[in-house]
Motif scaffolding. Structure first.
Motif, PDB file in Angstrom:
ATOM      1  N   ALA A  47       5.446 -51.228  20.368  1.00 59.89           N
ATOM      2  CA  ALA A  47       4.214 -51.688  21.011  1.00 59.89           C
ATOM      3  C   ALA A  47       4.518 -52.368  22.336  1.00 59.89           C
ATOM      4  O   ALA A  47       3.871 -52.084  23.367  1.00 59.89           O
ATOM      5  CB  ALA A  47       3.473 -52.645  20.078  1.00 59.89           C
ATOM      6  N   LEU A  48       5.499 -53.249  22.350  1.00 58.42           N
ATOM      7  CA  LEU A  48       5.851 -53.958  23.583  1.00 58.42           C
ATOM      8  C   LEU A  48       6.377 -53.000  24.647  1.00 58.42           C
ATOM      9  O   LEU A  48       6.040 -53.131  25.831  1.00 58.42           O
ATOM     10  CB  LEU A  48       6.876 -55.054  23.279  1.00 58.42           C
ATOM     11  CG  LEU A  48       6.342 -56.221  22.430  1.00 58.42           C
ATOM     12  CD1 LEU A  48       7.484 -57.130  21.989  1.00 58.42           C
ATOM     13  CD2 LEU A  48       5.290 -57.022  23.197  1.00 58.42           C
ATOM     14  N   TRP A  49       7.167 -52.026  24.248  1.00 57.19           N
ATOM     15  CA  TRP A  49       7.618 -51.002  25.197  1.00 57.19           C
ATOM     16  C   TRP A  49       6.411 -50.305  25.835  1.00 57.19           C
ATOM     17  O   TRP A  49       6.483 -49.852  26.982  1.00 57.19           O
ATOM     18  CB  TRP A  49       8.486 -49.964  24.490  1.00 57.19           C
ATOM     19  CG  TRP A  49       9.950 -50.261  24.435  1.00 57.19           C
ATOM     20  CD1 TRP A  49      10.643 -50.805  23.391  1.00 57.19           C
ATOM     21  CD2 TRP A  49      10.924 -50.016  25.460  1.00 57.19           C
ATOM     22  NE1 TRP A  49      11.980 -50.917  23.703  1.00 57.19           N
ATOM     23  CE2 TRP A  49      12.183 -50.434  24.964  1.00 57.19           C
ATOM     24  CE3 TRP A  49      10.848 -49.484  26.744  1.00 57.19           C
ATOM     25  CZ2 TRP A  49      13.362 -50.344  25.714  1.00 57.19           C
ATOM     26  CZ3 TRP A  49      12.034 -49.393  27.498  1.00 57.19           C
ATOM     27  CH2 TRP A  49      13.262 -49.808  26.983  1.00 57.19           C
ATOM     28  N   GLY A  50       5.320 -50.221  25.115  1.00 54.27           N
ATOM     29  CA  GLY A  50       4.138 -49.531  25.614  1.00 54.27           C
ATOM     30  C   GLY A  50       3.065 -50.447  26.176  1.00 54.27           C
ATOM     31  O   GLY A  50       1.924 -50.012  26.362  1.00 54.27           O
ATOM     32  N   GLY A  51       3.386 -51.714  26.432  1.00 52.37           N
ATOM     33  CA  GLY A  51       2.420 -52.604  27.061  1.00 52.37           C
ATOM     34  C   GLY A  51       1.390 -53.205  26.125  1.00 52.37           C
ATOM     35  O   GLY A  51       0.433 -53.830  26.572  1.00 52.37           O
TER      36      GLY A  51
ATOM     37  N   SER B 143       4.993 -61.288  26.830  1.00 51.09           N
ATOM     38  CA  SER B 143       4.323 -61.549  25.557  1.00 51.09           C
ATOM     39  C   SER B 143       4.475 -63.022  25.215  1.00 51.09           C
ATOM     40  O   SER B 143       5.597 -63.527  25.082  1.00 51.09           O
ATOM     41  CB  SER B 143       4.951 -60.682  24.453  1.00 51.09           C
ATOM     42  OG  SER B 143       4.368 -60.943  23.195  1.00 51.09           O
ATOM     43  N   ASN B 144       3.329 -63.721  25.114  1.00 45.74           N
ATOM     44  CA  ASN B 144       3.357 -65.166  24.855  1.00 45.74           C
ATOM     45  C   ASN B 144       4.267 -65.902  25.834  1.00 45.74           C
ATOM     46  O   ASN B 144       4.985 -66.829  25.460  1.00 45.74           O
ATOM     47  CB  ASN B 144       3.795 -65.454  23.415  1.00 45.74           C
ATOM     48  CG  ASN B 144       2.713 -65.147  22.411  1.00 45.74           C
ATOM     49  OD1 ASN B 144       1.537 -65.408  22.656  1.00 45.74           O
ATOM     50  ND2 ASN B 144       3.093 -64.566  21.288  1.00 45.74           N
TER      51      ASN B 144
ATOM     52  N   GLY C  84      15.503 -53.495  31.158  1.00 43.04           N
ATOM     53  CA  GLY C  84      15.355 -52.990  29.804  1.00 43.04           C
ATOM     54  C   GLY C  84      14.593 -53.936  28.916  1.00 43.04           C
ATOM     55  O   GLY C  84      13.882 -54.844  29.380  1.00 43.04           O
ATOM     56  N   PHE C  85      14.740 -53.742  27.609  1.00 41.51           N
ATOM     57  CA  PHE C  85      14.011 -54.531  26.615  1.00 41.51           C
ATOM     58  C   PHE C  85      14.827 -55.744  26.226  1.00 41.51           C
ATOM     59  O   PHE C  85      16.028 -55.660  25.959  1.00 41.51           O
ATOM     60  CB  PHE C  85      13.725 -53.686  25.379  1.00 41.51           C
ATOM     61  CG  PHE C  85      12.888 -54.396  24.347  1.00 41.51           C
ATOM     62  CD1 PHE C  85      11.548 -54.636  24.570  1.00 41.51           C
ATOM     63  CD2 PHE C  85      13.449 -54.821  23.149  1.00 41.51           C
ATOM     64  CE1 PHE C  85      10.763 -55.285  23.617  1.00 41.51           C
ATOM     65  CE2 PHE C  85      12.682 -55.465  22.195  1.00 41.51           C
ATOM     66  CZ  PHE C  85      11.329 -55.699  22.442  1.00 41.51           C
ATOM     67  N   HIS C  86      14.174 -56.892  26.174  1.00 43.81           N
ATOM     68  CA  HIS C  86      14.817 -58.146  25.789  1.00 43.81           C
ATOM     69  C   HIS C  86      14.181 -58.603  24.477  1.00 43.81           C
ATOM     70  O   HIS C  86      13.086 -59.183  24.473  1.00 43.81           O
ATOM     71  CB  HIS C  86      14.624 -59.192  26.889  1.00 43.81           C
ATOM     72  CG  HIS C  86      15.022 -58.717  28.253  1.00 43.81           C
ATOM     73  ND1 HIS C  86      16.346 -58.590  28.654  1.00 43.81           N
ATOM     74  CD2 HIS C  86      14.274 -58.275  29.309  1.00 43.81           C
ATOM     75  CE1 HIS C  86      16.388 -58.129  29.893  1.00 43.81           C
ATOM     76  NE2 HIS C  86      15.145 -57.923  30.310  1.00 43.81           N
ATOM     77  N   ASP C  87      14.843 -58.327  23.394  1.00 37.06           N
ATOM     78  CA  ASP C  87      14.290 -58.599  22.070  1.00 37.06           C
ATOM     79  C   ASP C  87      14.061 -60.107  21.904  1.00 37.06           C
ATOM     80  O   ASP C  87      15.015 -60.891  21.920  1.00 37.06           O
ATOM     81  CB  ASP C  87      15.261 -58.088  21.010  1.00 37.06           C
ATOM     82  CG  ASP C  87      14.688 -58.168  19.595  1.00 37.06           C
ATOM     83  OD1 ASP C  87      13.634 -58.796  19.404  1.00 37.06           O
ATOM     84  OD2 ASP C  87      15.312 -57.586  18.679  1.00 37.06           O
ATOM     85  N   PRO C  88      12.807 -60.512  21.719  1.00 39.86           N
ATOM     86  CA  PRO C  88      12.545 -61.948  21.574  1.00 39.86           C
ATOM     87  C   PRO C  88      12.826 -62.473  20.177  1.00 39.86           C
ATOM     88  O   PRO C  88      12.686 -63.676  19.931  1.00 39.86           O
ATOM     89  CB  PRO C  88      11.054 -62.047  21.906  1.00 39.86           C
ATOM     90  CG  PRO C  88      10.496 -60.748  21.403  1.00 39.86           C
ATOM     91  CD  PRO C  88      11.564 -59.714  21.681  1.00 39.86           C
TER      92      PRO C  88
END
Length: 475
Positions: free
Chosen positions: A87-91, A432-433, A442-446
């Protein structure tokens, strides 16, 4: 501001559903602390991201996701970590899943509490819908408990006898309870007797494989079910929301009900405004096994017109993460194969491409993608870039084009119904938040930082939202 903010997105073209402005977005402690006119100096912050030349929109709210869903002998292959990451990858920064009883022994309350426990691993915020399959004397109490948990909507199916279908008596009684509890009734509307008979007729003729799916579930079945359900909603006074509408006739029935004063809403999905029933004659028809099925090209065009006109309120993914091995077990019989498509990650670019190619504005896209799903589902603090709202933000370039590679997506499956499709409007940065979870690095896993969102009462939220653009009931 008494202390240095955590993040500033500078030189942003901020786009909400009702307009746009040039501003610096100031983020502190997970909330939007201020919007500073872009003519003013950029405030100092822990991190600054320059959005010059880009659009910044509210993070997406996907009101219709199925995570770790068990239906009969099939279970989707995702979990909350996987789906929320996709979901986060897709906004999309908020998803709403369903607590649907897995079998006759699981109660509606137990199903929701089970999903709420699973959701503790989510990377984005999560809300839940309940679901009722059959009525008994405990249902009113269970719905009260769900409301206390912040679950203010209940889904019921008018088809799928033997698994998830609720009969008419159950639907009407649940509607009454949802009025009492200031909730929203969700409906999967397909007329079961018509579908059962049509499917049986096709089976007798040997036309029951996946290539015939669209013929077994006619448009009439959807529209008759919508009409019957609207009659019950009008009788009880219940607000009602129809999921994944696939025909202009169904949407028109809802619009006519709204003209009569009903609180009635239409949702569609990206695949229903972009793919037509010719896919069932393609090399891989199993990629498109979903209910309702894809419709004719003429129907798709008319449905898209209603999306752009505003007759359709929300665009949801109906994300269901089966893989091709599950799909291919019984392509010879649509009654025995799992239906549902992965889509939480591609919802943004497919919706943006479909809407803007048909003449919609970015503001209209924001409405269907984020603002209306948050408003109708009474999700506090979401769907708008304004002071006091959650800092869920997406920076994207509306001209950026990418071609979908299903194998490179993050949804926990091995295909996408949009594989090979060129789409515009992809996320560049996702916040996100207040946390930057996606950027050019890239993606930074929270981690498991997603919150469970307690939703407001339906009419309470609509009243508050109508009075002010301030967040309704944030806590």
């Amino acid at each position: 501001m008494s202390h240095q903010p955590d993040l500033v997105i500078s030189n942003a073209t901020v786009v909400n559903s009702d307009g746009r402005r040039e501003a610096h977005i100031v983020v502190s402690e997970g909330r939007i602390a201020a919007l500073v006119d872009a003519a003013q100096p950029v405030p100092t912050a822990g991190r600054t991201i320059d959005a010059m030349g880009k659009l910044v929109i509210p993070g997406g709210v996907d009101g219709h996701c199925h995570v770790a869903q068990v239906t009969g002998r099939f279970r989707t292959l995702d979990d909350y970590r996987t789906t929320s990451t996709a979901a986060l990858w897709g906004g999309t920064t908020t998803i709403i899943d369903f607590g649907i009883p897995r079998d006759a022994q699981e109660s509606p309350l137990a199903a929701v509490l089970h999903k709420k426990e699973l959701a503790t691993q989510s990377r984005c915020d999560v809300a839940l819908h309940g679901a009722v399959i059959s009525w008994d004397e405990t249902v009113p109490w269970q719905l009260e408990q769900l409301a206390a948990e912040g679950v203010r909507s209940v889904k019921m199916y008018t088809t799928n006898r033997g698994t998830t279908m609720a009969d008419g008596d159950t639907i009407l009684k649940v509607m009454r309870e949802m009025v009492r509890l200031d909730g929203l009734t969700y409906i999967h509307a397909e007329h079961d007797p018509i579908i059962a008979d049509c499917t049986e007729q096709h089976a007798q003729d040997g036309r029951i494989g996946i290539e015939h799916l669209h013929r077994t579930r006619p448009e009439l079945a959807e529209e008759i079910s919508v009409k019957e359900t609207l009659a019950m909603a009008e009788y009880t006074g219940a607000p009602v929301y129809f999921v994944h509408q696939s025909t202009p006739g169904a949407v028109d029935l809802v619009a006519q009900a709204r003209d009569r004063g009903l609180d009635a809403y239409s949702e569609t999905c990206p695949h229903y405004v972009t793919l037509d029933d010719s896919v069932y004659a393609s090399t891989f028809p199993e990629w498109f096994a979903c209910c309702p099925p894809m419709r004719s090209a003429e129907t798709v065009a008319a449905l898209k017109e209603r999306l752009v006109s505003g007759a359709i309120h929300t665009m949801s993914s109906d994300h269901s993460c089966y893989d091709l091995s599950q799909k291919r077990e019984r392509t010879d019989d649509v009654r025995a194969m799992p239906h549902g498509l992965p889509g939480v990650e591609t919802r943004m670019p497919v919706t943006f491409t479909a809407m803007t190619s048909a003449g919609a504005t970015v503001e209209q896209f924001v409405s269907a993608f984020s603002a209306e799903p948050a408003r109708i589902n009474a999700v506090p603090g979401k769907g708008r870039i304004a002071e006091g709202f959650d800092a869920d933000l997406v920076i994207f370039d509306p001209a950026e084009e990418r071609t979908v590679d299903g194998a490179a997506l993050h949804m926990g499956t091995d295909f996408s119904p949009f594989d090979g499709t060129a789409l515009t409007g992809w996320p560049d940065v996702v916040v996100s938040n207040g946390r930057v979870v996606l950027d050019r690095d890239g993606f930074h896993d929270p981690g498991a930082t997603g919150r469970f969102i307690h939703r407001n009462g339906f009419r309470e939220h609509q009243s508050t939202a109508a009075e002010s653009h301030q967040p309704a009931g944030i806590f």
